[in-house]
Design a protein around this motif. Structure first.
Motif, mmCIF file in Angstrom:
data_model
loop_
_atom_site.group_PDB
_atom_site.id
_atom_site.type_symbol
_atom_site.label_atom_id
_atom_site.label_comp_id
_atom_site.label_asym_id
_atom_site.label_seq_id
_atom_site.Cartn_x
_atom_site.Cartn_y
_atom_site.Cartn_z
ATOM 1 N N THR A 10 -7.465 17.968 0.305
ATOM 2 C CA THR A 10 -7.577 19.112 -0.597
ATOM 3 C C THR A 10 -8.587 18.824 -1.705
ATOM 4 N N GLY A 11 -8.505 17.615 -2.276
ATOM 5 C CA GLY A 11 -9.453 17.243 -3.326
ATOM 6 C C GLY A 11 -10.886 17.244 -2.822
ATOM 7 N N ALA A 12 -11.082 16.731 -1.608
ATOM 8 C CA ALA A 12 -12.425 16.729 -1.026
ATOM 9 C C ALA A 12 -12.914 18.154 -0.790
ATOM 10 N N GLY A 13 -12.008 19.039 -0.347
ATOM 11 C CA GLY A 13 -12.382 20.428 -0.111
ATOM 12 C C GLY A 13 -12.824 21.126 -1.388
ATOM 13 N N TYR A 14 -12.067 20.917 -2.466
ATOM 14 C CA TYR A 14 -12.457 21.500 -3.751
ATOM 15 C C TYR A 14 -13.789 20.928 -4.226
ATOM 16 N N GLY A 15 -13.966 19.641 -4.044
ATOM 17 C CA GLY A 15 -15.214 19.009 -4.469
ATOM 18 C C GLY A 15 -16.420 19.543 -3.714
ATOM 19 N N LEU A 16 -16.280 19.749 -2.408
ATOM 20 C CA LEU A 16 -17.382 20.273 -1.609
ATOM 21 C C LEU A 16 -17.699 21.718 -1.971
ATOM 22 N N ALA A 17 -16.658 22.518 -2.224
ATOM 23 C CA ALA A 17 -16.885 23.910 -2.625
ATOM 24 C C ALA A 17 -17.609 23.967 -3.972
ATOM 25 N N LEU A 18 -17.209 23.091 -4.894
ATOM 26 C CA LEU A 18 -17.877 23.049 -6.196
ATOM 27 C C LEU A 18 -19.317 22.578 -6.057
ATOM 28 N N LEU A 19 -19.552 21.608 -5.182
ATOM 29 C CA LEU A 19 -20.914 21.127 -4.937
ATOM 30 C C LEU A 19 -21.795 22.260 -4.429
ATOM 31 N N ALA A 20 -21.276 23.063 -3.504
ATOM 32 C CA ALA A 20 -22.048 24.191 -2.979
ATOM 33 C C ALA A 20 -22.389 25.179 -4.092
ATOM 34 N N ALA A 21 -21.410 25.484 -4.956
ATOM 35 C CA ALA A 21 -21.653 26.426 -6.050
ATOM 36 C C ALA A 21 -22.725 25.903 -7.005
ATOM 37 N N ASN A 229 -30.303 25.594 0.376
ATOM 38 C CA ASN A 229 -30.054 26.223 1.677
ATOM 39 C C ASN A 229 -29.151 25.345 2.536
ATOM 40 N N TYR A 230 -29.760 24.314 3.107
ATOM 41 C CA TYR A 230 -29.037 23.517 4.099
ATOM 42 C C TYR A 230 -27.829 22.795 3.503
ATOM 43 N N ALA A 231 -28.049 22.009 2.452
ATOM 44 C CA ALA A 231 -26.961 21.201 1.903
ATOM 45 C C ALA A 231 -25.838 22.068 1.345
ATOM 46 N N ALA A 232 -26.205 23.165 0.662
ATOM 47 C CA ALA A 232 -25.185 24.024 0.067
ATOM 48 C C ALA A 232 -24.320 24.688 1.141
ATOM 49 N N TYR A 233 -24.959 25.242 2.168
ATOM 50 C CA TYR A 233 -24.194 25.901 3.224
ATOM 51 C C TYR A 233 -23.365 24.902 4.023
ATOM 52 N N TYR A 234 -23.922 23.708 4.227
ATOM 53 C CA TYR A 234 -23.169 22.688 4.958
ATOM 54 C C TYR A 234 -21.942 22.247 4.158
ATOM 55 N N ALA A 235 -22.114 22.021 2.852
ATOM 56 C CA ALA A 235 -20.992 21.612 2.008
ATOM 57 C C ALA A 235 -19.914 22.683 1.976
ATOM 58 N N LEU A 240 -14.421 24.683 3.883
ATOM 59 C CA LEU A 240 -13.523 25.643 4.525
ATOM 60 C C LEU A 240 -12.693 25.006 5.636
ATOM 61 N N ARG A 241 -13.081 23.808 6.065
ATOM 62 C CA ARG A 241 -12.274 23.072 7.038
ATOM 63 C C ARG A 241 -11.114 22.332 6.359
ATOM 64 N N LEU A 242 -11.191 22.218 5.015
ATOM 65 C CA LEU A 242 -10.218 21.416 4.279
ATOM 66 C C LEU A 242 -9.316 22.238 3.375
ATOM 67 N N ILE A 243 -9.800 23.362 2.872
ATOM 68 C CA ILE A 243 -9.017 24.216 1.987
ATOM 69 C C ILE A 243 -9.142 25.666 2.453
ATOM 70 N N PRO A 244 -8.190 26.541 2.067
ATOM 71 C CA PRO A 244 -8.271 27.955 2.461
ATOM 72 C C PRO A 244 -9.493 28.639 1.845
ATOM 73 N N GLN A 245 -9.838 29.810 2.396
ATOM 74 C CA GLN A 245 -11.019 30.527 1.945
ATOM 75 C C GLN A 245 -10.880 31.056 0.523
ATOM 76 N N VAL A 246 -9.658 31.446 0.115
ATOM 77 C CA VAL A 246 -9.500 32.049 -1.211
ATOM 78 C C VAL A 246 -9.879 31.077 -2.328
ATOM 79 N N PRO A 247 -9.291 29.868 -2.396
ATOM 80 C CA PRO A 247 -9.728 28.965 -3.468
ATOM 81 C C PRO A 247 -11.187 28.571 -3.360
ATOM 82 N N ALA A 248 -11.708 28.459 -2.136
ATOM 83 C CA ALA A 248 -13.128 28.143 -1.969
ATOM 84 C C ALA A 248 -13.999 29.259 -2.539
ATOM 85 N N ALA A 249 -13.607 30.515 -2.289
ATOM 86 C CA ALA A 249 -14.374 31.646 -2.807
ATOM 87 C C ALA A 249 -14.268 31.742 -4.321
#
Length: 305
Positions: A10-21, A229-235, A240-249
């Motif tokens: 979960t922590g990794a998922g939040y971190g990746l979503a924040l990195l993308a933002a 582009n690439y890194a943000a979309y990949y992150a 989304l493989r680690l946390i639900p879409q709502v907190p990621a969004a």
């Protein structure tokens, strides 16, 4: 031990979503620096699409996923000519004419268009809750447009129109992905879309007159193409493989706030009172649409794909 593994995921998922933002929030500042180096909006749009597309192509080739039916490859490329070529271009023009802050806020009207597309294309009911969010977002959009932009003492009707167009063009991606994302990976779709967009921009960019010169320019272009582009979309995809879409969004909504902060801090861009009020309305409405009960929200609205 399983709870520790779940917490780590979960922590990794939040971190990746924040990195993308954070990476997406750099689009405006990096674009302004490229423009200061003498690159035109269409030059920047071309290189961002081309470099990002090449990265996705390399990933798809390594996974042996690059081959697909010619008709589908052509369809993705044609959509890229409109959805990527036009999107990247109008966003760059909006940044140049009206400022990066107002451009990123107006681009974030995309979920409003997605909600309308869901009704028109997928016949999904529009709840009173969602309709209220749309009306708030439209009111905020009007206030931002009337503010004239975030550049000091500057009003550009072209910049405002292009900012609104960027939100519409970006929103076109969502129904397209709803149709194809179960059949093809994100990397494959983006490969053909981005390269198709780059191809459509080629005649209007100055690449035929010679590639950009100087390591500073190439560093900025690589940060735009590979980073935003690439890194943000990949992150974001990995999150989304680690946390639900709502907190990621929800985390993704940090993007326009950060983008506004960067250009305010380093370029002095600022909104008028009506601009700030409109920005708050738009971002609040987008956040509320994101947090709507998922039984009433199409899968494509969970965030970027």
């Amino acid at each position: 031990m399983s709870w520790r593994n779940d917490a780590a995921r979960t922590g990794a998922g939040y971190g990746l979503a924040l990195l993308a933002a954070v990476l997406w929030s750099a689009i405006g500042p990096l674009s302004k620096m490229c423009q200061a180096e003498g690159l035109s909006p269409l030059d920047i749009a071309f290189w961002r699409a081309a470099l990002g597309g090449l990265c996705f192509a390399a990933q798809s080739a390594c996974l042996r996923q690059l081959r697909l039916p010619p008709a589908h490859a052509l369809l993705f490329a044609l959509f890229g000519m409109a959805g990527v070529g036009a999107f990247f271009s109008v966003l760059q023009v909006a940044i140049l004419k009206s400022g990066a802050a107002v451009s990123m806020v107006l681009m974030y009207t995309a979920p409003v268009w997605v909600a309308l597309f869901a009704r028109l294309l997928f016949h999904e009911a529009v709840s009173r809750y969602r309709l209220g969010c749309i009306l708030v977002a439209l009111a905020g959009t009007g206030l931002v447009c009337l503010s004239g932009g975030s550049l000091p003492a500057s009003f550009s009707a072209l910049g405002i129109v292009c900012g609104l167009a960027s939100g519409f063009c970006y929103a076109l991606h969502f129904p397209f992905f709803v149709w194809w994302k179960e059949r093809y990976s994100t990397a494959v779709i983006y490969t053909y879309m981005l390269l198709g967009g780059a191809l459509s921009l080629l005649p209007f960019a100055h690449i035929l007159e010679g590639a950009p010169a100087g390591w500073e320019v190439w560093t900025l272009l690589l940060l735009l193409g590979v980073g935003t582009n690439y890194a943000a979309y990949y992150a974001y995809g990995q999150s989304l493989r680690l946390i639900p879409q709502v907190p990621a969004a929800v985390i993704g909504n940090v993007e326009p706030l950060l983008a506004t902060f960067w250009v305010w801090q380093f370029w002095g861009e600022d909104f008028s009172l009506s601009g700030w009020a409109g920005s708050v309305c738009i971002l609040t409405a987008v956040l509320c649409i994101t947090l709507e009960p998922r039984t009433a929200v199409p899968r494509s609205e969970g965030g970027r794909e």
